[in-house]
Design a protein around this motif. Structure first.
Motif, PDB file in Angstrom:
ATOM      1  N   CYS A 135       0.458  -1.256   0.149  1.00  0.00           N
ATOM      2  CA  CYS A 135       0.224  -0.130   0.500  1.00  0.00           C
ATOM      3  C   CYS A 135       0.855   1.076   0.046  1.00  0.00           C
ATOM      4  O   CYS A 135       1.865   1.035   0.583  1.00  0.00           O
ATOM      5  CB  CYS A 135      -0.836  -0.006   1.534  1.00  0.00           C
ATOM      6  SG  CYS A 135      -1.673   1.864   2.076  1.00  0.00           S
ATOM      7  N   TYR A 192       0.631   4.420   1.552  1.00  0.00           N
ATOM      8  CA  TYR A 192       0.573   4.483   2.536  1.00  0.00           C
ATOM      9  C   TYR A 192       1.206   3.751   3.432  1.00  0.00           C
ATOM     10  O   TYR A 192       0.848   4.138   4.914  1.00  0.00           O
ATOM     11  CB  TYR A 192      -0.816   5.157   3.218  1.00  0.00           C
ATOM     12  CG  TYR A 192      -0.497   6.127   1.960  1.00  0.00           C
ATOM     13  CD1 TYR A 192      -0.901   7.446   1.941  1.00  0.00           C
ATOM     14  CD2 TYR A 192      -1.545   5.987   0.819  1.00  0.00           C
ATOM     15  CE1 TYR A 192      -1.197   8.626   1.161  1.00  0.00           C
ATOM     16  CE2 TYR A 192      -2.477   6.466   0.142  1.00  0.00           C
ATOM     17  CZ  TYR A 192      -1.816   8.366   0.308  1.00  0.00           C
ATOM     18  OH  TYR A 192      -1.508   8.795  -1.346  1.00  0.00           O
ATOM     19  N   CYS A 201      -5.170   4.338   6.278  1.00  0.00           N
ATOM     20  CA  CYS A 201      -6.101   4.553   5.128  1.00  0.00           C
ATOM     21  C   CYS A 201      -6.595   5.711   4.772  1.00  0.00           C
ATOM     22  O   CYS A 201      -6.961   5.926   5.568  1.00  0.00           O
ATOM     23  CB  CYS A 201      -6.708   2.702   5.398  1.00  0.00           C
ATOM     24  SG  CYS A 201      -7.645   2.961   3.779  1.00  0.00           S
ATOM     25  N   THR A 202      -5.793   5.799   3.276  1.00  0.00           N
ATOM     26  CA  THR A 202      -6.830   7.313   3.149  1.00  0.00           C
ATOM     27  C   THR A 202      -7.943   6.947   2.190  1.00  0.00           C
ATOM     28  O   THR A 202      -8.814   8.226   1.923  1.00  0.00           O
ATOM     29  CB  THR A 202      -5.691   8.239   2.457  1.00  0.00           C
ATOM     30  OG1 THR A 202      -4.857   6.663   1.125  1.00  0.00           O
ATOM     31  CG2 THR A 202      -4.322   8.478   2.710  1.00  0.00           C
ATOM     32  N   CYS A 255      -7.174   6.169  -1.139  1.00  0.00           N
ATOM     33  CA  CYS A 255      -7.489   5.995  -2.211  1.00  0.00           C
ATOM     34  C   CYS A 255      -8.038   5.179  -2.940  1.00  0.00           C
ATOM     35  O   CYS A 255      -8.273   5.266  -4.609  1.00  0.00           O
ATOM     36  CB  CYS A 255      -5.884   6.556  -2.914  1.00  0.00           C
ATOM     37  SG  CYS A 255      -5.255   5.041  -2.068  1.00  0.00           S
ATOM     38  N   ASN A 256      -8.358   3.879  -2.499  1.00  0.00           N
ATOM     39  CA  ASN A 256      -8.103   2.815  -3.328  1.00  0.00           C
ATOM     40  C   ASN A 256      -7.667   2.268  -4.110  1.00  0.00           C
ATOM     41  O   ASN A 256      -8.145   1.771  -5.755  1.00  0.00           O
ATOM     42  CB  ASN A 256      -9.838   2.645  -4.682  1.00  0.00           C
ATOM     43  CG  ASN A 256     -10.649   1.838  -4.257  1.00  0.00           C
ATOM     44  OD1 ASN A 256     -10.327   0.712  -3.556  1.00  0.00           O
ATOM     45  ND2 ASN A 256     -11.404   1.564  -5.115  1.00  0.00           N
ATOM     46  N   CYS A 267      -6.028   0.129  -4.138  1.00  0.00           N
ATOM     47  CA  CYS A 267      -5.388  -1.761  -3.844  1.00  0.00           C
ATOM     48  C   CYS A 267      -6.331  -2.213  -4.184  1.00  0.00           C
ATOM     49  O   CYS A 267      -6.258  -3.725  -4.894  1.00  0.00           O
ATOM     50  CB  CYS A 267      -5.014  -2.046  -2.165  1.00  0.00           C
ATOM     51  SG  CYS A 267      -6.485  -0.366  -1.377  1.00  0.00           S
TER      52      CYS A 267
HETATM   53  S1  SF4 Z   1      -6.939   2.200   0.179  1.00  0.00           S
HETATM   54 FE1  SF4 Z   1      -5.759   0.997   0.415  1.00  0.00          FE
HETATM   55  S2  SF4 Z   1      -3.468   1.385  -1.278  1.00  0.00           S
HETATM   56 FE2  SF4 Z   1      -5.020   3.439  -0.351  1.00  0.00          FE
HETATM   57  S3  SF4 Z   1      -4.418   3.274   1.491  1.00  0.00           S
HETATM   58 FE3  SF4 Z   1      -6.425   2.573   1.843  1.00  0.00          FE
HETATM   59  S4  SF4 Z   1      -5.320  -0.044   1.654  1.00  0.00           S
HETATM   60 FE4  SF4 Z   1      -3.806   1.733   0.980  1.00  0.00          FE
END
Ligand code: SF4
Ligand code: SF4
Length: 454
Positions: free
Chosen positions: A362, A364, A419-420, A422-423, A425
């Motif tokens: 990830c 982040y 986790c931001t 951002c998707n 992943c």
């Molecule tokens: S959505 Fe997924 S890639 Fe984005 S910060 Fe959260 S875990 Fe990491």
């Protein structure tokens, strides 16, 4: 005789297998200008030397493939997990050698496994054995973008593995039509792989699949002869609305395409089964472990050529080899019992993560798989705290267990609150999980429990 869906067909002779192999080669040589798959026979269980893992004969080319295949993505590691650590070479070598000595002859590696070092490790161990005594499977990664990159990857794979050809080669992890269209059709990588097949550098060409039914139908309708297909299949996914293993298997069986099974234990989830399921298993056959039930379930289906298990400890190898030695399929009643067990299992609240790590890293630093592992472990052990039952005395114990496990297993920098959303992943997840949504579910629980703890 009572009709059964699980009965094996009559064996075919070696001569017949060779005749069909010749026919398959002719059809395969037609490549994209060829026609739809030609019906062939079912894989047939053939004996192995006494005390060795049983084998099935591939009706397409006569290969006698061990019913247990060694999945090479979960080797033991040092200095970190499967993503960050290096392969722990000595125990890995021992496991591979032990499996080979027990009769395992199918080894499945990939460009992406262990950052490319799985291919090298497997090649190093197998080079001590006669080349014709094992079947090596490798895969074109979904991350390849161009034909020249694919060519470079393929040639590196051959040299990393120290071989002149792959017995089984797959378009890896097909989950989106546009990815297949861009890379394999528009860029011409499928034509390139078919050329490699004609040149003898690939003996059997297939794909591994993680998409939806429409994509599966589309792939099977392409004017190309798929020699085999690798699908996720296990007793929990058999009737699952998303994975649809029964439908995929049936479509392949109707076309007489041999099936290679991945995730038969669903990333370990079918080992830690709910108590009620464990009881059902024990009543039916107290000798079989949950892992053995899971592997036997898959191998009981006759179009399955081999069942891959990603073994990470010697004890897994020993047990799995025993399961497939002088293999006996499950009875029809036992198969029905597992279908019933799946209904029971689905009623709990696991997150459908198989720990494959495809979503990592990830950007982040969130330890996605580690977080899901802690959550699922609590579900499996029946210790997931339920905040709406907080007056229950069990609740205190459960919330302590969850918080302790989370603190011990997930380091500060990988915590869920990083986790931001951002998707980035989710598109990489072969299980189709919306990862930030699932993380948020875990975060809500942890926050609630932690706040009450203060
Ligand atoms: S959505 Fe997924 S890639 Fe984005 S910060 Fe959260 S875990 Fe990491
Ligand atoms: S979230 Fe998906 S991609 Fe990530 S480890 Fe789990 S199953 Fe694999």
């Amino acid at each position: 005789m009572k009709h059964s869906r699980y009965i094996f067909p009559e064996p075919i002779s070696r001569a017949e297998a060779l005749r069909r192999m010749a026919a398959a080669v002719t059809v395969g040589a037609l490549g994209l200008s060829g026609c739809n798959p030609t019906p062939s026979a079912t894989p047939v269980t053939v004996g192995a030397a006494e005390g060795k893992v049983s084998r099935r004969r591939n009706p397409r080319n006569g290969d006698e493939v061990s019913m247990l295949g060694f999945g090479c993505m979960r080797f033991p590691t040092v200095g970190g997990d499967r993503y960050t650590g290096d392969i722990d070479r000595a125990p890995t070598r021992q496991m591979l050698e032990y499996a080979y000595e027990c009769g395992v002859n199918y080894f499945d590696t990939a460009w992406m496994y262990h950052k490319g070092t799985s291919e090298q490790m497997v090649g190093e161990v197998l080079k001590q054995y006669p080349r014709e005594s094992f079947y090596l499977a490798d895969k074109m990664p979904p991350t390849a973008k161009t034909l020249s990159e694919a060519k470079e990857i393929f040639s590196t794979q051959l040299s990393r593995c120290g071989v002149d050809y792959f017995d089984y080669y797959l378009c890896h992890s097909i989950s989106r039509q546009y990815v297949f269209q861009n890379l394999y059709l528009d860029e011409g990588v499928l034509d390139f792989l078919l050329e490699q097949k004609r040149a003898g550098k690939i003996r059997q060409l297939g794909f591994s699949f993680h998409g939806d039914l429409a994509l599966f139908e589309w792939l099977l309708a392409l004017p190309v002869e798929w020699d085999f297909v690798q699908i996720q299949m296990n007793w929990l996914d058999w009737k699952d609305n998303v994975r649809q293993a029964e439908t995929l298997y049936t479509m392949l069986a109707e076309r007489k395409i041999p099936v290679i099974v991945m995730e038969p234990i669903r990333g370990g989830a079918l080992i830690d089964v709910p108590f009620a399921v464990k009881e059902m298993m024990q009543q039916s056959d107290a000798e079989l472990s949950p892992a053995a039930w899971a592997l036997k379930f898959c191998a009981t289906y006759p179009y399955v050529l081999t069942v891959l298990s990603g073994m990470s400890k010697m004890e897994h190898v020993v047990e799995n080899c025993q399961t497939f030695t002088d293999f006996k399929p499950l009875s029809e009643e036992q198969m029905e019992m597992l279908h019933h067990a799946a209904d029971l299992y689905r009623n709990n609240s696991r997150i459908n993560c198989t720990d494959c790590l495809y979503c990592m890293p990830c950007p982040y630093g969130v330890d996605i798989a580690g977080i899901f592992r802690v959550y699922n472990r609590c579900v499996d052990d029946h210790v997931l705290p339920n905040p709406s039952a907080k007056h229950d005395e069990e609740y205190l114990r459960r919330r302590r267990i969850l918080l302790n496990r989370y603190k011990n297993a997930v380091n500060e920098k990988g915590r869920v609150d990083r986790c931001t959303g951002c998707n980035k992943c989710s598109p990489k997840c072969p299980q189709g999980l919306h990862i930030p949504q699932q993380l948020s579910r875990v975060e809500r629980l942890i926050e609630t429990v932690r706040n009450e703890w203060k």
